[in-house]
Design an enzyme around this catalytic site. Sequence first.
Site, PDB file in Angstrom:
ATOM      1  N   ASN A   6       0.868  -1.184   0.000  1.00  0.00           N
ATOM      2  CA  ASN A   6       0.000   0.000   0.000  1.00  0.00           C
ATOM      3  C   ASN A   6       0.901   1.230   0.000  1.00  0.00           C
ATOM      4  O   ASN A   6       1.438   1.605   1.034  1.00  0.00           O
ATOM      5  CB  ASN A   6      -0.898  -0.041   1.252  1.00  0.00           C
ATOM      6  CG  ASN A   6      -1.774   1.192   1.367  1.00  0.00           C
ATOM      7  OD1 ASN A   6      -1.880   1.973   0.421  1.00  0.00           O
ATOM      8  ND2 ASN A   6      -2.397   1.367   2.520  1.00  0.00           N
ATOM      9  N   LYS A   8       0.082   4.240  -0.449  1.00  0.00           N
ATOM     10  CA  LYS A   8      -0.582   5.448   0.075  1.00  0.00           C
ATOM     11  C   LYS A   8      -0.301   6.635  -0.867  1.00  0.00           C
ATOM     12  O   LYS A   8      -0.382   6.467  -2.066  1.00  0.00           O
ATOM     13  CB  LYS A   8      -0.154   5.704   1.527  1.00  0.00           C
ATOM     14  CG  LYS A   8      -0.313   4.437   2.382  1.00  0.00           C
ATOM     15  CD  LYS A   8      -0.132   4.673   3.851  1.00  0.00           C
ATOM     16  CE  LYS A   8      -0.324   3.351   4.593  1.00  0.00           C
ATOM     17  NZ  LYS A   8      -0.329   3.495   6.040  1.00  0.00           N
ATOM     18  N   HIS A  90      -9.796   1.427   4.376  1.00  0.00           N
ATOM     19  CA  HIS A  90      -8.545   1.612   5.127  1.00  0.00           C
ATOM     20  C   HIS A  90      -8.812   2.616   6.255  1.00  0.00           C
ATOM     21  O   HIS A  90      -9.582   3.561   6.075  1.00  0.00           O
ATOM     22  CB  HIS A  90      -7.439   2.105   4.195  1.00  0.00           C
ATOM     23  CG  HIS A  90      -6.093   2.087   4.848  1.00  0.00           C
ATOM     24  ND1 HIS A  90      -5.695   3.058   5.733  1.00  0.00           N
ATOM     25  CD2 HIS A  90      -5.079   1.194   4.781  1.00  0.00           C
ATOM     26  CE1 HIS A  90      -4.474   2.765   6.176  1.00  0.00           C
ATOM     27  NE2 HIS A  90      -4.086   1.633   5.614  1.00  0.00           N
ATOM     28  N   GLU A  92      -7.178   5.010   7.282  1.00  0.00           N
ATOM     29  CA  GLU A  92      -6.901   6.409   6.913  1.00  0.00           C
ATOM     30  C   GLU A  92      -8.075   7.000   6.138  1.00  0.00           C
ATOM     31  O   GLU A  92      -8.364   8.191   6.251  1.00  0.00           O
ATOM     32  CB  GLU A  92      -5.575   6.479   6.127  1.00  0.00           C
ATOM     33  CG  GLU A  92      -4.394   6.256   7.075  1.00  0.00           C
ATOM     34  CD  GLU A  92      -3.152   5.676   6.430  1.00  0.00           C
ATOM     35  OE1 GLU A  92      -3.050   5.634   5.188  1.00  0.00           O
ATOM     36  OE2 GLU A  92      -2.262   5.244   7.198  1.00  0.00           O
ATOM     37  N   GLU A 160      -5.985  -4.555  10.402  1.00  0.00           N
ATOM     38  CA  GLU A 160      -4.928  -3.587  10.697  1.00  0.00           C
ATOM     39  C   GLU A 160      -5.289  -2.813  11.956  1.00  0.00           C
ATOM     40  O   GLU A 160      -6.099  -1.874  11.897  1.00  0.00           O
ATOM     41  CB  GLU A 160      -4.779  -2.590   9.543  1.00  0.00           C
ATOM     42  CG  GLU A 160      -4.378  -3.230   8.231  1.00  0.00           C
ATOM     43  CD  GLU A 160      -3.746  -2.215   7.298  1.00  0.00           C
ATOM     44  OE1 GLU A 160      -2.604  -2.434   6.890  1.00  0.00           O
ATOM     45  OE2 GLU A 160      -4.387  -1.186   6.998  1.00  0.00           O
ATOM     46  N   GLY A 166       1.970   2.503  10.736  1.00  0.00           N
ATOM     47  CA  GLY A 166       2.953   3.574  10.579  1.00  0.00           C
ATOM     48  C   GLY A 166       3.601   4.009  11.885  1.00  0.00           C
ATOM     49  O   GLY A 166       4.267   5.036  11.943  1.00  0.00           O
ATOM     50  N   SER A 202       2.837  -1.892  10.470  1.00  0.00           N
ATOM     51  CA  SER A 202       4.280  -1.943  10.762  1.00  0.00           C
ATOM     52  C   SER A 202       4.914  -3.307  10.492  1.00  0.00           C
ATOM     53  O   SER A 202       5.822  -3.734  11.216  1.00  0.00           O
ATOM     54  CB  SER A 202       4.555  -1.494  12.202  1.00  0.00           C
ATOM     55  OG  SER A 202       4.146  -0.148  12.384  1.00  0.00           O
TER      56      SER A 202
HETATM   57  P1  PGA Z   1       2.468   0.456   7.681  1.00  0.00           P
HETATM   58  O1  PGA Z   1       1.034   0.670   6.949  1.00  0.00           O
HETATM   59  O2  PGA Z   1       3.016  -0.848   7.177  1.00  0.00           O
HETATM   60  O3  PGA Z   1       3.278   1.636   7.292  1.00  0.00           O
HETATM   61  O4  PGA Z   1       2.175   0.397   9.138  1.00  0.00           O
HETATM   62  C1  PGA Z   1       0.165  -0.401   6.753  1.00  0.00           C
HETATM   63  C2  PGA Z   1      -1.103   0.090   6.119  1.00  0.00           C
HETATM   64  O5  PGA Z   1      -1.598   1.158   6.489  1.00  0.00           O
HETATM   65  O6  PGA Z   1      -1.673  -0.578   5.238  1.00  0.00           O
END
Ligand code: PGA
Length: 249
Positions: A6, A8, A90, A92, A160, A166, A202
């Site tokens: 992903n 983003k 997601h 976000e 998640e 993140g 992460s």
């Molecule tokens: P990350 O993001 O691996 O940077 O924690 C995962 C995601 O949001 O899909």
Amino acid sequence: MIIAANWKMNPPLAEAGALAAAYAAATHDGVTRVLFPPAPYLVQMSMRLDGSGVLLGGQDCHQADSGAHTGDVAASMLAACGAGMVLLGHSERRQDHGETDALVAAKAGTALGEGLAVMICVGETLDQRAAGDAEAVVTSQLEGSIPPVVTPDRLTIAYEPVWAIGTGKVAGVDEITAMHAAIRNWLAGRGLGQVPVLYGGSVKPGNADEIFAVGDVGGALVGGASLKAEDFDAICAAGARAAAICASA
Ligand code: PGA
């Protein structure tokens, strides 16, 4: 194993081509790789990944087929640009754009209608986990975000935990095991027991083997680490090791 990148709102276009080319050059037995790039990059990434076996997906789509929705992208447009899948719900999107379970379900219904596969994200916040509500929150997100009519072989779930995205914090193996079992149980009760359930938050080369050793984890949704070709490759190699162990069991 499904390992999805992903990206983003990253990276600059000048770096995206080389990153996709590095993905395309690698192979990992037993691993299906998916790339979710920013929508404006889809056509170019589709050309870069052609013939590589890496699947392409959009990071979101609108719930309507077309129309007056400035700035939005239709599922049919993702498909026309080479995507076979779309990431939906997601955290976000849920946080930044106020997306509700019902909206995610509507988007998923539209995407499935356009022939796309859907990867639906669920996950609790730290406050919800501290209150002991993590499993209730996640199962209620599943209930609300999966459309009533769904083709199981075109559905993937990504668990998640919001607090692990993140942040460098990863859910513990016990937490992942318990939540994936709860999700699997919920899916099985709806005739969706074969649907893959990925872990995200992460995931890095240093923790991927441990996460993939959890029986119900069918792969990973990778954000930050997917922006470094060698890190994504190392996570995919961990996925291939887990797939080999599974195949020999
Ligand atoms: P990350 O993001 O691996 O940077 O924690 C995962 C995601 O949001 O899909």
